[in-house]
Each structure stands twice: as structure tokens, then as C-alpha cells.
Design a protein around this motif. Structure first.
Motif, PDB file in Angstrom:
ATOM      1  N   UNK A 172       0.851  -1.191   0.000  1.00 42.07           N
ATOM      2  CA  UNK A 172       0.000   0.000   0.000  1.00 42.07           C
ATOM      3  C   UNK A 172       0.885   1.239   0.000  1.00 42.07           C
ATOM      4  N   UNK A 173       0.383   2.309  -0.565  1.00 41.73           N
ATOM      5  CA  UNK A 173       1.057   3.592  -0.550  1.00 41.73           C
ATOM      6  C   UNK A 173       0.179   4.612   0.175  1.00 41.73           C
ATOM      7  N   UNK A 174       0.787   5.337   1.071  1.00 35.98           N
ATOM      8  CA  UNK A 174       0.062   6.291   1.915  1.00 35.98           C
ATOM      9  C   UNK A 174       0.606   7.697   1.683  1.00 35.98           C
ATOM     10  N   UNK A 175      -0.284   8.656   1.656  1.00 31.84           N
ATOM     11  CA  UNK A 175       0.112  10.058   1.603  1.00 31.84           C
ATOM     12  C   UNK A 175      -0.502  10.816   2.780  1.00 31.84           C
ATOM     13  N   UNK A 176       0.272  11.747   3.320  1.00 31.26           N
ATOM     14  CA  UNK A 176      -0.159  12.575   4.445  1.00 31.26           C
ATOM     15  C   UNK A 176       0.149  14.035   4.109  1.00 31.26           C
ATOM     16  N   UNK A 177      -0.779  14.913   4.415  1.00 29.80           N
ATOM     17  CA  UNK A 177      -0.523  16.344   4.218  1.00 29.80           C
ATOM     18  C   UNK A 177      -1.205  17.146   5.320  1.00 29.80           C
ATOM     19  N   UNK A 178      -0.655  18.289   5.589  1.00 31.38           N
ATOM     20  CA  UNK A 178      -1.306  19.204   6.510  1.00 31.38           C
ATOM     21  C   UNK A 178      -2.465  19.875   5.775  1.00 31.38           C
ATOM     22  N   UNK A 179      -3.564  20.015   6.451  1.00 34.12           N
ATOM     23  CA  UNK A 179      -4.744  20.590   5.828  1.00 34.12           C
ATOM     24  C   UNK A 179      -4.416  21.938   5.192  1.00 34.12           C
ATOM     25  N   UNK A 180      -4.850  22.120   3.960  1.00 29.68           N
ATOM     26  CA  UNK A 180      -4.589  23.351   3.228  1.00 29.68           C
ATOM     27  C   UNK A 180      -3.350  23.312   2.367  1.00 29.68           C
ATOM     28  N   UNK A 181      -2.559  22.251   2.457  1.00 28.34           N
ATOM     29  CA  UNK A 181      -1.331  22.095   1.658  1.00 28.34           C
ATOM     30  C   UNK A 181      -1.601  21.075   0.551  1.00 28.34           C
ATOM     31  N   UNK A 182      -0.985  21.292  -0.614  1.00 28.05           N
ATOM     32  CA  UNK A 182      -1.179  20.363  -1.737  1.00 28.05           C
ATOM     33  C   UNK A 182      -0.541  19.003  -1.436  1.00 28.05           C
ATOM     34  N   UNK A 183      -1.136  17.955  -2.028  1.00 29.05           N
ATOM     35  CA  UNK A 183      -0.520  16.632  -1.954  1.00 29.05           C
ATOM     36  C   UNK A 183       0.800  16.639  -2.718  1.00 29.05           C
ATOM     37  N   UNK A 184       1.788  15.972  -2.180  1.00 26.99           N
ATOM     38  CA  UNK A 184       3.045  15.784  -2.908  1.00 26.99           C
ATOM     39  C   UNK A 184       2.854  14.553  -3.791  1.00 26.99           C
ATOM     40  N   UNK A 185       2.520  14.763  -5.039  1.00 26.80           N
ATOM     41  CA  UNK A 185       2.043  13.678  -5.899  1.00 26.80           C
ATOM     42  C   UNK A 185       3.109  12.638  -6.214  1.00 26.80           C
ATOM     43  N   UNK A 186       4.384  13.023  -6.183  1.00 32.84           N
ATOM     44  CA  UNK A 186       5.437  12.067  -6.527  1.00 32.84           C
ATOM     45  C   UNK A 186       6.077  11.443  -5.288  1.00 32.84           C
ATOM     46  N   UNK A 187       5.412  11.551  -4.148  1.00 31.58           N
ATOM     47  CA  UNK A 187       5.970  10.991  -2.917  1.00 31.58           C
ATOM     48  C   UNK A 187       4.893  10.219  -2.173  1.00 31.58           C
ATOM     49  N   UNK A 188       5.210   8.981  -1.791  1.00 31.78           N
ATOM     50  CA  UNK A 188       4.266   8.162  -1.035  1.00 31.78           C
ATOM     51  C   UNK A 188       5.044   7.220  -0.134  1.00 31.78           C
ATOM     52  N   UNK A 189       4.493   6.932   1.016  1.00 27.73           N
ATOM     53  CA  UNK A 189       5.098   5.994   1.952  1.00 27.73           C
ATOM     54  C   UNK A 189       4.602   4.590   1.641  1.00 27.73           C
ATOM     55  N   UNK A 190       5.518   3.702   1.260  1.00 25.74           N
ATOM     56  CA  UNK A 190       5.150   2.323   0.912  1.00 25.74           C
ATOM     57  C   UNK A 190       5.191   1.441   2.160  1.00 25.74           C
ATOM     58  N   UNK A 191       4.194   0.605   2.322  1.00 17.28           N
ATOM     59  CA  UNK A 191       4.151  -0.311   3.454  1.00 17.28           C
ATOM     60  C   UNK A 191       3.375  -1.568   3.075  1.00 17.28           C
ATOM     61  N   UNK A 192       3.704  -2.665   3.732  1.00 12.45           N
ATOM     62  CA  UNK A 192       2.934  -3.897   3.566  1.00 12.45           C
ATOM     63  C   UNK A 192       1.926  -4.087   4.707  1.00 12.45           C
ATOM     64  N   UNK A 193       1.962  -3.203   5.670  1.00 13.93           N
ATOM     65  CA  UNK A 193       0.994  -3.263   6.756  1.00 13.93           C
ATOM     66  C   UNK A 193      -0.279  -2.538   6.359  1.00 13.93           C
ATOM     67  N   UNK A 194      -1.254  -2.540   7.248  1.00 14.34           N
ATOM     68  CA  UNK A 194      -2.505  -1.843   6.971  1.00 14.34           C
ATOM     69  C   UNK A 194      -2.748  -0.715   7.966  1.00 14.34           C
ATOM     70  N   UNK A 195      -1.682  -0.162   8.428  1.00 18.56           N
ATOM     71  CA  UNK A 195      -1.799   1.032   9.271  1.00 18.56           C
ATOM     72  C   UNK A 195      -0.501   1.817   9.210  1.00 18.56           C
ATOM     73  N   UNK A 196      -0.592   3.074   9.566  1.00 25.03           N
ATOM     74  CA  UNK A 196       0.594   3.911   9.664  1.00 25.03           C
ATOM     75  C   UNK A 196       0.435   4.839  10.863  1.00 25.03           C
ATOM     76  N   UNK A 197       1.465   4.884  11.709  1.00 26.64           N
ATOM     77  CA  UNK A 197       1.488   5.786  12.858  1.00 26.64           C
ATOM     78  C   UNK A 197       2.365   6.984  12.504  1.00 26.64           C
TER      79      UNK A 197
END
Length: 440
Positions: free
Chosen positions: A380-405
């Protein structure tokens, strides 16, 4: 006068054999004795033999018998030499074992090249049973921290045994494959060196007719071995397997190229050249060893790898290409089937679904972001952004789990999260809708 004496006089009078005489035939017909039955039969045959049409009929009958016998022997001989060509009901199925690594074990929800080869056997009317201690693909790891159960198998998957989802295959595989085709000796990350100590016992226990070998990549890529060392291990592997079954037939695959990792492409090429030279030396009349041109069939290399889902492991296209390579060797070198597996003009596409539900669980230290299990997700790939900021479209956190802290989401700001399913390098699901949370 006894019958024996009378018969002797008829035969010996004037020193000639008189059984051609009509008078003798008449006398023999009327002899009332059990021995006379045989004599009557001989007389009848002699009368028939004087008829040219009868002699021609006998000659034709004998000739047909000889031809049919020779034909039957020839067909039987080739059936024994090439058991795969026998497809009549009641024929004992071929016994096939696949020894391999992650390329052969496959990933959750895929068909695997083993399934595509099993399909080829069915299409060629060759009864077959695949053998080995394992049945699963590599299943997606359960994220025990979530506590969300995995989905049940879909309706219609029921059969006497595990479903396709239970053991990690594509949901449209034939149920019969799960019974007769899913067994294997393929383990993720496996090296030849790791199988040396177990192959004799596996061959002894399962008694395959054919051993299809896809091993050696991990010895070079991660085992730190040189091509010559890997080649020696392969020779020892064959010798140990043959010691357990002296008439075992081998189909040995060379190594595929993959997306660029150091000088692995060079060492792979060196190993493949040496393997091609060595295989004829390893082969015996009673236990042939044949090369499978895996690398040549597989659309993958240091620059481009459309046959893989991640740069080495086969996707739907790669599965068919590997099965094609093995079918060519089985057909051309072992005489199995009517023709090799034909590659389609268009390879099957894969559906990649996004997680159905996402949620956030904030506390005083971090925000936990969770999502649903997706059957067949490679990750899975996860993206996080602060509200009001654009998504960084070319950056994602890859994980095989189903959660991210997210430990960095502090300062009282509101953060937004979204996730997508990673199915292959070029196949990913749409992003889920964003959910927001702030550290308490």
C-alpha cells in the motif's frame, strides 16, 4: 485293428504321405474316435488350402496381423518413452514437481506460472498431478494491530478442500487445479544451497516423473555466490535428486534478467552461459536433463521489465511467458503435448481495488491511520498532508501493513490521510477519499 495302426498304414503306404488323397480324406472323416477330430480338422484345412482364394485370404490375414502388431508395439514404445502423449482414460497421470523460489511460489491473488502450465497440460489432454509439500502462494501478511478480520471467500468458491482465496490464488482458477495442480516445492527467497539437504527426501516421498527447476537467482543476487559456485550447487542438486530416483527427468531453467541491481545482469549472463554448456554433461539416457530458456522468454531486463510486478516477480504476462518456456522444453525435448503453450496477442489485465474503508485514531502522541484489507495487494502507498497544503504527488510511503502511525503530526494542526493499493509497479488503485485528524 487299432486306430493307431490304421492311421500309420494310410500314411506309410508306398512310402508316401497320402493325406492329399481324396480317399484318405474320406476314410479319416469316418473314423469314430476322439483323435479323429484332430485328423478331420487337418483334412478340412488341406481341402481349403488347395483353393487359391483361401490361401490369399490367409496370407492377407497374417499380413494384417503382423502390421497391427508392429503398430501396436511402436505406439506402446512411444507411450512409454513419452508418457505425456498418452491421454486415454485410465492412463496414470504424469507426476510433476516444481522446485523454485518466489518466482514459482507466486504472490497472493495471482494465477502463477504453475497454473498456466497446468492449464497447458489440460488443453493438451495430458493427465497430470503436481506434487510437493506446499500449496500456497505467498499470502499477504496479516496486520494483527488492526483487528479487522480478513474477508471470507467469495460465493461459488466452495469445493472439497481449500478455496482459491484460502491458499492465495486468483479467484477464477479452476477448482481442479487446487486439487491436482497447486502442490509445489517453491519457497520465497529460496536458494539452491538451501534445497540441497531436502531434495532427496522430497523426491523419495513424492516420486515425481519430472522435476522442473527454477532456482539460482537468489544464490547470485543475495547469497553472494559467483556463477561457478551456483553452477556447482545446481550439479549437486541434480545428483542428489537423481540418487533418490535414477530415472527422474529434469527441466532446468536458466536465470531471468531483472531491473538493474549492481552487476547482477553480468553475473546472470555468465551463469546462463555456463549452465547451457554443463547441462548436456549432466544428462544421462535414463535420466535426461534439458534446458529451459527462461531468460529468453521473459520480457524483463535491466532497463525495462513489463513482465514483472516489481522488477523481477512475474505478473500476468510473466506467468504466461515462463509457462511458455517450460512447455517448449516439455514438448520439444520430452515429447509431451501437441504443441507448446501459445502466448496470447493481448495479455490479461489486472484489476487493482482501493481499500473500501479508511479511518484515523488520534491520541496525544501520534495519529494512527488504518485501511481495509485488499485481497491481492502487493503493498500500500500512503500520503499525508497538513490541511490546506497540496498533496506531494510524486511521494508516497510504501508499506505492507494496513496502518501507519504518524509521529510527526504534532503541533495541533489538522492532517489529512489517503491510501491506494499497490498491485504492480505500473498498476495501482485510485486514491481513497481523504480523512482528517489532529493529535489530541
Amino acid at each position: 485293428m487299432e486306430l493307431g495302426e490304421q492311421s500309420t498304414r494310410l500314411l506309410d503306404a508306398n512310402g508316401h504321405d497320402r493325406l492329399d488323397s481324396p480317399d484318405v480324406e474320406q476314410n479319416l472323416v469316418h473314423i469314430p474316435s476322439s483323435r479323429g477330430k484332430g485328423t478331420v480338422w487337418r483334412g478340412w484345412l488341406r481341402r481349403k488350402w488347395r483353393d487359391p482364394r483361401w490361401r490369399d485370404l490367409v496370407a492377407v490375414t497374417v499380413l494384417v496381423g503382423v502390421v497391427c502388431g508392429a503398430l501396436g508395439y511402436t505406439l506402446g514404445f512411444w507411450a512409454r518413452k513419452s508418457p505425456g502423449r498418452a491421454s486415454r482414460p485410465g492412463v496414470v497421470p504424469l507426476r510433476v514437481m516444481v522446485a523454485g523460489d518466489s518466482i514459482s511460489q507466486g504472490c497472493e491473488s495471482l494465477h502463477t506460472w504453475r497454473y498456466r502450465l497446468w492449464e497447458w497440460f489440460q488443453e493438451n489432454d495430458v493427465p497430470v498431478t503436481f506434487l510437493g509439500p506446499f500449496h500456497q502462494t505467498r499470502l499477504q501478511e496479516q496486520d494483527l494491530s488492526i483487528g479487522v478480520p480478513l474477508p471470507a471467500a467469495r460465493p461459488g468458491d466452495e469445493l472439497d478442500g481449500p478455496t482459491a482465496m484460502d491458499i492465495g490464488y486468483a479467484l477464477d482458477v479452476e477448482p481442479e487445479f487446487l486439487r491436482t495442480g497447486s502442490a509445489h516445492l517453491a519457497i520465497w527467497g529460496r536458494e539452491i544451497a538451501q534445497d540441497l539437504d531436502i531434495i532427496s527426501r522430497q523426491i523419495h516421498d513424492y516420486r515425481p516423473d519430472y522435476l522442473l527447476v527454477e532456482l539460482g537467482f537468489n544464490d547470485l543476487a543475495f547469497g553472494g555466490r559467483k556463477p561457478d559456485e551456483a553452477l556447482t550447487l545446481m550439479q549437486q542438486f541434480i545428483e542428489k535428486a537423481r540418487a533418490a530416483s535414477p530415472e527422474l527427468r529434469f527441466a532446468i531453467a536458466n536465470l531471468p534478467q531483472r531491473s538493474k541491481i549492481g552487476d547482477l545482469d553480468v553475473r546472470t549472463g555468465q551463469y546462463n552461459e555456463k549452465l547451457r554448456e554443463a547441462i548436456p554433461k549432466w544428462s544421462l539416457p535414463s535420466s535426461p536433463v534439458e534446458l529451459v530458456e527462461f531468460m529468453e522468454a521473459y520480457s524483463c531486463g535491466p532497463i525495462n521489465c513489463p513482465a514483472s510486478l516489481d522488477g523481477i516477480h512475474p505478473n500476468s504476462q510473466g506467468e504466461l511467458e515462463i509457462a511458455h518456456a517450460f512447455s517448449k522444453t516439455l514438448y520439444h525435448n520430452f515429447g509431451i503435448g501437441q504443441q507448446p503453450l501459445a502466448l496470447p496477442a493481448d495479455f490479461p489485465s489486472r484489476t487493482c481495488l482501493a481499500p473500501a474503508t479508511v479511518a484515523t485514531y488520534p491520541n496525544q502522541e501520534y495519529i494512527r491511520f488504518t485501511w481495509d484489507f485488499v485481497y491481492g495487494a502487493y503493498g500500500y502507498e500512503v500520503q499525508v498532508r497538513q490541511e490546506g497544503v497540496d498533496w506531494v504527488t510524486d511521494s508516497a510511503n510504501y508499506t505492507k501493513e494496513r496502518h501507519m502511525d504518524t509521529l510527526w503530526t504534532t503541533g495541533g494542526a489538522t492532517w489529512e490521510f489517503r491510501v491506494r493499493t499497490y498491485c504492480e509497479v505500473t498498476i495501482k488503485s485510485p486514491w481513497t477519499s481523504a480523512v482528517s485528524a489532529a493529535v489530541l
